[in-house]
Design an enzyme around this catalytic site. Structure first.
Site, mmCIF file in Angstrom:
data_model
loop_
_atom_site.group_PDB
_atom_site.id
_atom_site.type_symbol
_atom_site.label_atom_id
_atom_site.label_comp_id
_atom_site.label_asym_id
_atom_site.label_seq_id
_atom_site.Cartn_x
_atom_site.Cartn_y
_atom_site.Cartn_z
ATOM 1 N N SER A 59 0.799 -1.229 0.000
ATOM 2 C CA SER A 59 0.000 0.000 0.000
ATOM 3 C C SER A 59 0.835 1.285 0.000
ATOM 4 O O SER A 59 0.482 2.241 -0.708
ATOM 5 C CB SER A 59 -0.976 -0.003 1.178
ATOM 6 O OG SER A 59 -1.944 -1.004 0.973
ATOM 7 N N THR A 69 -6.800 -3.468 7.337
ATOM 8 C CA THR A 69 -6.665 -4.776 6.695
ATOM 9 C C THR A 69 -6.813 -5.902 7.709
ATOM 10 O O THR A 69 -7.129 -5.668 8.888
ATOM 11 C CB THR A 69 -5.350 -4.857 5.873
ATOM 12 O OG1 THR A 69 -5.388 -6.037 5.064
ATOM 13 C CG2 THR A 69 -4.117 -4.884 6.766
ATOM 14 N N LYS A 90 -10.894 -5.890 9.807
ATOM 15 C CA LYS A 90 -11.911 -5.234 8.969
ATOM 16 C C LYS A 90 -13.311 -5.232 9.582
ATOM 17 O O LYS A 90 -14.127 -4.380 9.254
ATOM 18 C CB LYS A 90 -11.961 -5.891 7.583
ATOM 19 C CG LYS A 90 -10.745 -5.565 6.730
ATOM 20 C CD LYS A 90 -10.885 -6.195 5.351
ATOM 21 C CE LYS A 90 -9.673 -5.889 4.491
ATOM 22 N NZ LYS A 90 -9.817 -6.401 3.126
ATOM 23 N N GLY A 126 -15.037 -20.370 -1.091
ATOM 24 C CA GLY A 126 -14.755 -19.727 0.192
ATOM 25 C C GLY A 126 -15.964 -18.958 0.672
ATOM 26 O O GLY A 126 -16.723 -18.413 -0.140
ATOM 27 N N ASN A 143 -17.772 -24.116 -0.219
ATOM 28 C CA ASN A 143 -16.851 -23.926 0.897
ATOM 29 C C ASN A 143 -16.588 -25.246 1.598
ATOM 30 O O ASN A 143 -17.458 -26.128 1.592
ATOM 31 C CB ASN A 143 -17.477 -22.923 1.901
ATOM 32 C CG ASN A 143 -16.487 -22.459 2.941
ATOM 33 O OD1 ASN A 143 -15.352 -22.122 2.610
ATOM 34 N ND2 ASN A 143 -16.892 -22.446 4.197
ATOM 35 N N ARG A 144 -15.388 -25.363 2.179
ATOM 36 C CA ARG A 144 -15.064 -26.570 2.955
ATOM 37 C C ARG A 144 -16.173 -26.843 3.974
ATOM 38 O O ARG A 144 -16.633 -27.969 4.123
ATOM 39 C CB ARG A 144 -13.719 -26.361 3.662
ATOM 40 C CG ARG A 144 -13.329 -27.463 4.592
ATOM 41 C CD ARG A 144 -11.995 -27.177 5.244
ATOM 42 N NE ARG A 144 -12.005 -25.975 6.075
ATOM 43 C CZ ARG A 144 -10.990 -25.569 6.819
ATOM 44 N NH1 ARG A 144 -9.864 -26.263 6.825
ATOM 45 N NH2 ARG A 144 -11.079 -24.481 7.548
ATOM 46 N N THR A 145 -16.579 -25.799 4.689
ATOM 47 C CA THR A 145 -17.669 -25.935 5.664
ATOM 48 C C THR A 145 -18.963 -25.482 4.993
ATOM 49 O O THR A 145 -19.225 -24.284 4.851
ATOM 50 C CB THR A 145 -17.379 -25.071 6.915
ATOM 51 O OG1 THR A 145 -16.051 -25.359 7.366
ATOM 52 C CG2 THR A 145 -18.375 -25.340 8.026
ATOM 53 N N LYS A 155 -21.387 -22.719 6.263
ATOM 54 C CA LYS A 155 -21.019 -21.305 6.099
ATOM 55 C C LYS A 155 -21.357 -20.803 4.697
ATOM 56 O O LYS A 155 -21.719 -19.644 4.507
ATOM 57 C CB LYS A 155 -19.523 -21.100 6.408
ATOM 58 C CG LYS A 155 -19.262 -21.022 7.916
ATOM 59 C CD LYS A 155 -17.802 -20.897 8.252
ATOM 60 C CE LYS A 155 -17.166 -19.606 7.825
ATOM 61 N NZ LYS A 155 -15.722 -19.541 8.184
ATOM 62 N N GLY A 165 -4.763 -11.437 -7.652
ATOM 63 C CA GLY A 165 -5.508 -10.289 -7.149
ATOM 64 C C GLY A 165 -4.745 -8.981 -7.038
ATOM 65 O O GLY A 165 -5.218 -8.055 -6.361
#
Ligand code: ATR
Length: 269
Positions: free
Chosen positions: A29, A74, A78, A138, A162-164, A167, A246
């Site tokens: 940044s 960050t 957040k 995710g 998502n893995r879970t 969620k 990203g």
């Protein structure tokens, strides 16, 4: 907050900007914002402030009391910063997270430029969102941060895996046009697959199903550099047409924060 707004005129000392997070040492940044400031001949100082959760609010308030012009927030703060603010924007409310702080009418505001910065980067890369089918891998804060901005561009559908699974269902239920799909699901294939888990920082790739990819699929990892490599490499192996890390999103969210602070649109090269 009881502090007058500053403007970009009559500057007597460098504008004070900061990033609050933990860790922050390797943040890009300062370099990004110095580049933007140079485009407008602005004199800024961008400080990296590594801060633990328990003193975050005090440090942020102190920064703005001492003439801070603006700040970024960050990981991992957040969400935790929100109760310390006077107000947040609608898009920050939708994202449930804040990445940009600014003063308006003597009040400390929080905004979230992550989602809009992501969309800005997709557009600059010529990646269409309207009418497209999108898969997000995710269901944490990073996913939630980009969904409202994606929805404003009218995709055909957004699936979340998502893995879970619970969620993914919980996140999908917060937005229209979003649904959760099981991580083991076969098909359909997607136009755009976005990786938004934190697993790349461990050098790992999430579970990917080859049926999700076709010859038109674009793969995008919200992380950049080494952390994006496992997903992007695997996506290519599975047939993705194009793959992007990203870094562009990082520049996009920064440019939008810079615009909030200085009312100037920085060019991103
Ligand atoms: P945040 O703090 O941003 O809300 P997080 O808890 O760090 O999010 O998790 C971010 C995402 O990375 C989640 O989708 C998480 O999956 P779970 O909900 O199953 O925990 C995902 N994630 C983290 N480590 C992972 C791993 N080893 N394999 C797969 N997904 C992982």
């Amino acid at each position: 907050m009881n502090k007058p707004d500053t403007s970009t005129t009559n500057q007597t000392r460098p504008y004070q900007l900061a990033l609050f997070g933990h860790p922050v040492a390797h943040s890009q940044s300062p370099k990004i914002h110095q580049g933007f400031a140079a485009q407008f001949d602005l004199n800024i100082e961008y400080h990296l402030i590594d801060v633990e959760k328990d003193i975050l609010w005090a440090q942020v308030h102190q920064f703005f009391a001492q003439d801070g012009k603006g700040a970024n927030i960050t990981v991992p703060h957040k969400q935790h910063i929100i109760p310390a603010l006077d107000a947040i924007t609608e898009r920050a409310e939708l994202a449930g997270a804040v990445n940009t702080l600014f003063i308006q009418n003597n009040q400390l505001w929080g905004d979230n430029t992550d989602g809009a910065g992501f969309v800005l980067d997709l557009k600059s890369k010529g990646i269409t969102i309207k009418g497209q089918s999108i898969l997000i891998i995710g269901a944490g804060g990073a996913s939630k941060g980009i969904i409202p901005a994606l929805l404003t561009e009218c995709p055909n559908s957004i699936h979340i895996t998502n893995r879970t699974q619970a969620k993914a269902i919980e996140l999908a239920n917060q937005f229209d046009s979003c649904s959760a799909v099981n991580i083991d699901t076969t098909g359909p294939s997607y136009d755009l697959i976005i990786h938004a888990t934190s697993i790349g920082h461990q050098g790992l790739c999430p579970h990917l199903n080859s049926d999700w990819f076709n010859e038109h699929t674009t793969a995008y990892d919200l992380s950049y550099g080494q952390a994006a490599k496992p997903f992007l490499d695997t996506a290519k192996t599975l047939g993705a047409k194009a793959s992007h890390g990203g870094l562009g999103m990082l520049y996009g969210q920064a440019a939008l924060a810079f615009e909030i602070w200085f009312n100037k649109k920085a060019k991103i090269d």
